[in-house]
Design an enzyme around this catalytic site. Sequence first.
Site, short mmCIF file in Angstrom:
data_model
loop_
_atom_site.label_atom_id
_atom_site.label_comp_id
_atom_site.label_asym_id
_atom_site.label_seq_id
_atom_site.Cartn_x
_atom_site.Cartn_y
_atom_site.Cartn_z
N GLY A 61 -4.97 -61.79 90.01
CA GLY A 61 -4.21 -61.42 88.84
C GLY A 61 -2.87 -60.77 89.08
O GLY A 61 -2.23 -60.96 90.08
N SER A 62 -2.55 -59.97 88.14
CA SER A 62 -1.24 -59.43 87.89
C SER A 62 -0.77 -58.44 88.95
O SER A 62 -1.55 -57.77 89.61
CB SER A 62 -1.29 -58.74 86.53
OG SER A 62 -0.20 -57.91 86.33
N SER A 63 0.54 -58.31 89.03
CA SER A 63 1.13 -57.30 89.91
C SER A 63 0.83 -55.89 89.41
O SER A 63 0.98 -54.92 90.15
CB SER A 63 2.64 -57.51 90.02
OG SER A 63 3.25 -57.43 88.75
N SER A 64 0.36 -55.77 88.19
CA SER A 64 -0.02 -54.47 87.64
C SER A 64 -1.34 -53.97 88.23
O SER A 64 -1.72 -52.81 88.01
CB SER A 64 -0.16 -54.54 86.13
OG SER A 64 1.08 -54.91 85.56
N ALA A 65 -2.03 -54.80 88.98
CA ALA A 65 -3.29 -54.41 89.60
C ALA A 65 -3.11 -53.17 90.47
O ALA A 65 -3.98 -52.29 90.49
CB ALA A 65 -3.86 -55.56 90.42
#
Length: 136
Positions: A61-65
């Site tokens: 998933g996301s770079s916000s992980a």
Amino acid sequence: MPDQPRVLVAGTATGEVLLLDEPLSFWGGLDATDGRIIDRRHPQADRVVTGRVLAMPHGRGSSSASSVLCEAVRAGTAPIAILMAEPDELVALGAIVAEEIYGVVVPVVVVGHEAYQSLVDGERVTVGPDGTVDRT
């Protein structure tokens, strides 16, 4: 010949393995306030990562992980170590930033596919600073 562990974040930890059947996206998949897997489509939905050695094939998933993992460390709800079959730089980044900001080390080790497949949910392991995983 078995894969050699690749240490992304060095540290030590001892605890029970939470073995995931599928990758986990921390962003939208983990509630950092209580350490619970909240992705309803994930096979381990509602399981808690807090204080566990989280074992997953790789991140998803996301770079916000990275920020979600870092927030879980701040909240005291993070896993105590993360083992992966394949590398995920975003997971490692979250652990690196958490160590820098909060002084809490969450070892992140790429153990390879063979070692990952030998892990058992609920078994107690010790993760060494060199990436070794010993059953205790």
